[in-house]
Motif scaffolding. Structure first.
Motif, PDB file in Angstrom:
ATOM      1  N   LYS A  13     -33.498   1.761  68.593  1.00 26.74           N
ATOM      2  CA  LYS A  13     -33.087   0.633  67.743  1.00 26.74           C
ATOM      3  C   LYS A  13     -34.143   0.308  66.687  1.00 26.74           C
ATOM      4  N   ASP A  14     -35.441   0.511  67.004  1.00 31.35           N
ATOM      5  CA  ASP A  14     -36.509   0.233  66.046  1.00 31.35           C
ATOM      6  C   ASP A  14     -36.563   1.289  64.944  1.00 31.35           C
ATOM      7  N   VAL A  15     -36.419   2.551  65.320  1.00 31.92           N
ATOM      8  CA  VAL A  15     -36.415   3.638  64.328  1.00 31.92           C
ATOM      9  C   VAL A  15     -35.201   3.480  63.418  1.00 31.92           C
ATOM     10  N   LYS A  16     -34.054   3.204  64.016  1.00 30.35           N
ATOM     11  CA  LYS A  16     -32.813   3.001  63.260  1.00 30.35           C
ATOM     12  C   LYS A  16     -32.972   1.833  62.276  1.00 30.35           C
ATOM     13  N   ALA A  17     -33.564   0.734  62.717  1.00 32.95           N
ATOM     14  CA  ALA A  17     -33.764  -0.432  61.848  1.00 32.95           C
ATOM     15  C   ALA A  17     -34.669  -0.097  60.664  1.00 32.95           C
ATOM     16  N   ASP A  18     -35.712   0.707  60.898  1.00 36.34           N
ATOM     17  CA  ASP A  18     -36.597   1.097  59.802  1.00 36.34           C
ATOM     18  C   ASP A  18     -35.866   1.947  58.763  1.00 36.34           C
ATOM     19  N   ILE A  19     -35.072   2.898  59.221  1.00 33.18           N
ATOM     20  CA  ILE A  19     -34.319   3.749  58.301  1.00 33.18           C
ATOM     21  C   ILE A  19     -33.310   2.916  57.511  1.00 33.18           C
ATOM     22  N   GLU A  20     -32.681   1.982  58.176  1.00 34.92           N
ATOM     23  CA  GLU A  20     -31.638   1.188  57.529  1.00 34.92           C
ATOM     24  C   GLU A  20     -32.182   0.157  56.531  1.00 34.92           C
ATOM     25  N   LYS A  21     -33.495   0.138  56.343  1.00 40.45           N
ATOM     26  CA  LYS A  21     -34.092  -0.680  55.279  1.00 40.45           C
ATOM     27  C   LYS A  21     -33.920  -0.012  53.910  1.00 40.45           C
ATOM     28  N   LEU A  22     -33.583   1.286  53.922  1.00 36.89           N
ATOM     29  CA  LEU A  22     -33.347   1.996  52.660  1.00 36.89           C
ATOM     30  C   LEU A  22     -32.139   1.389  51.947  1.00 36.89           C
ATOM     31  N   GLY A  23     -32.105   1.541  50.620  1.00 39.78           N
ATOM     32  CA  GLY A  23     -30.941   1.097  49.857  1.00 39.78           C
ATOM     33  C   GLY A  23     -29.703   1.870  50.272  1.00 39.78           C
ATOM     34  N   ARG A  24     -28.539   1.373  49.876  1.00 38.64           N
ATOM     35  CA  ARG A  24     -27.260   1.983  50.276  1.00 38.64           C
ATOM     36  C   ARG A  24     -26.396   2.304  49.068  1.00 38.64           C
ATOM     37  N   LEU A  25     -25.816   3.476  49.088  1.00 37.69           N
ATOM     38  CA  LEU A  25     -24.874   3.878  48.053  1.00 37.69           C
ATOM     39  C   LEU A  25     -23.656   2.964  48.036  1.00 37.69           C
ATOM     40  N   ASP A  26     -23.323   2.357  49.173  1.00 41.32           N
ATOM     41  CA  ASP A  26     -22.179   1.439  49.264  1.00 41.32           C
ATOM     42  C   ASP A  26     -22.240   0.365  48.180  1.00 41.32           C
ATOM     43  N   GLU A  27     -23.463  -0.065  47.839  1.00 40.70           N
ATOM     44  CA  GLU A  27     -23.639  -1.099  46.827  1.00 40.70           C
ATOM     45  C   GLU A  27     -23.153  -0.645  45.444  1.00 40.70           C
ATOM     46  N   LEU A  28     -23.028   0.659  45.261  1.00 47.24           N
ATOM     47  CA  LEU A  28     -22.677   1.205  43.944  1.00 47.24           C
ATOM     48  C   LEU A  28     -21.237   1.695  43.842  1.00 47.24           C
ATOM     49  N   ARG A  29     -20.511   1.703  44.934  1.00 53.01           N
ATOM     50  CA  ARG A  29     -19.150   2.272  44.923  1.00 53.01           C
ATOM     51  C   ARG A  29     -18.227   1.561  43.931  1.00 53.01           C
ATOM     52  N   GLN A  30     -18.405   0.270  43.747  1.00 50.43           N
ATOM     53  CA  GLN A  30     -17.578  -0.458  42.775  1.00 50.43           C
ATOM     54  C   GLN A  30     -17.788   0.090  41.355  1.00 50.43           C
ATOM     55  N   PHE A  31     -19.027   0.477  41.024  1.00 50.83           N
ATOM     56  CA  PHE A  31     -19.319   1.022  39.696  1.00 50.83           C
ATOM     57  C   PHE A  31     -18.733   2.420  39.544  1.00 50.83           C
ATOM     58  N   ILE A  32     -18.709   3.180  40.635  1.00 46.13           N
ATOM     59  CA  ILE A  32     -18.101   4.509  40.610  1.00 46.13           C
ATOM     60  C   ILE A  32     -16.602   4.376  40.363  1.00 46.13           C
ATOM     61  N   ARG A  33     -15.949   3.470  41.110  1.00 48.79           N
ATOM     62  CA  ARG A  33     -14.493   3.273  40.960  1.00 48.79           C
ATOM     63  C   ARG A  33     -14.120   2.810  39.555  1.00 48.79           C
ATOM     64  N   SER A  34     -14.940   1.926  38.977  1.00 49.06           N
ATOM     65  CA  SER A  34     -14.617   1.381  37.647  1.00 49.06           C
ATOM     66  C   SER A  34     -15.186   2.229  36.508  1.00 49.06           C
ATOM     67  N   ASN A  35     -15.875   3.331  36.866  1.00 50.45           N
ATOM     68  CA  ASN A  35     -16.491   4.217  35.876  1.00 50.45           C
ATOM     69  C   ASN A  35     -17.485   3.465  34.978  1.00 50.45           C
ATOM     70  N   ASP A  36     -18.199   2.504  35.558  1.00 48.67           N
ATOM     71  CA  ASP A  36     -19.233   1.739  34.846  1.00 48.67           C
ATOM     72  C   ASP A  36     -20.552   2.507  34.979  1.00 48.67           C
ATOM     73  N   VAL A  37     -20.738   3.484  34.102  1.00 53.64           N
ATOM     74  CA  VAL A  37     -21.855   4.423  34.198  1.00 53.64           C
ATOM     75  C   VAL A  37     -23.211   3.732  34.049  1.00 53.64           C
ATOM     76  N   GLU A  38     -23.323   2.791  33.132  1.00 49.61           N
ATOM     77  CA  GLU A  38     -24.616   2.124  32.930  1.00 49.61           C
ATOM     78  C   GLU A  38     -25.017   1.304  34.157  1.00 49.61           C
ATOM     79  N   SER A  39     -24.087   0.588  34.749  1.00 48.66           N
ATOM     80  CA  SER A  39     -24.389  -0.177  35.960  1.00 48.66           C
ATOM     81  C   SER A  39     -24.694   0.757  37.117  1.00 48.66           C
ATOM     82  N   LEU A  40     -23.998   1.879  37.189  1.00 49.15           N
ATOM     83  CA  LEU A  40     -24.239   2.880  38.217  1.00 49.15           C
ATOM     84  C   LEU A  40     -25.650   3.440  38.082  1.00 49.15           C
TER      85      LEU A  40
END
Length: 172
Positions: A13-40
């Motif tokens: 659980k500690d190793v997993k928590a450290d890795i999960e501090k990385l940023g997530r592509l999920d935050e950018l999926r809305q920009f991919i769907r809307s083709n907002d290249v600059e925001s992406l």
């Protein structure tokens, strides 16, 4: 293929928590769907953080083992640098076989954890004329990240953390 395996006495659980501090592509999926290249583009740089890495996907292998009767502490992260992965697949679409890097994290019987990654062949070139290989790029980033997390020097993953190299597994 090169297999990097870090053995640590730290809890899953500690190793997993450290890795999960990385940023997530999920935050950018809305920009991919809307083709907002600059925001992406801006978002990709933002979520990359200090290591230049972000979690692209998570595979819940341990949860799916419920199909075999019992869940386990086992998860796979697809981790990489969005900008460099895009550069590589733009040159050679087959680079998508290696980027993002897969990192499997699982608990061992002694209560520690084994984060593992498999790197592609050094013969896998980004392009025919390129001196840098996919292996070189991934290996450098994975090793740097694992070292920062304490894999090679034992600072954060635990004093007894060890890194294993090609074809070898090291057990506590």
């Amino acid at each position: 293929m090169e297999h990097i395996k870090v053995i640590t006495p730290r809890a899953y659980k500690d190793v997993k928590a450290d890795i999960e501090k990385l940023g997530r592509l999920d935050e950018l999926r809305q920009f991919i769907r809307s083709n907002d290249v600059e925001s992406l583009r801006a978002g990709a740089k933002r979520i990359a953080g200090e290591d230049g890495l972000a979690i692209h996907y998570i595979a819940l292998h341990g949860d799916l083992l419920a199909l075999k009767g019992e869940k386990r502490e086992l998860i796979t992260y697809y981790i990489g640098n969005i900008v460099s992965a895009t550069d590589m697949t733009n040159i050679d679409p087959a680079a998508g076989l290696y980027a993002p890097l897969r990192v499997v994290v699982y608990a061992n019987k002694e209560g520690g954890t084994w984060p593992s990654a498999r790197l592609g062949s050094a013969k896998s070139r980004i392009s025919a004329g390129s001196k840098a290989t996919l292996h070189d790029v991934r290996a450098r980033r994975a090793n740097d990240h694992l070292r920062r997390e304490g894999g090679a020097d034992g600072k954060r993953l635990g004093r007894q953390a060890k890194t294993c190299r090609p074809g070898r597994s090291r057990r506590d």
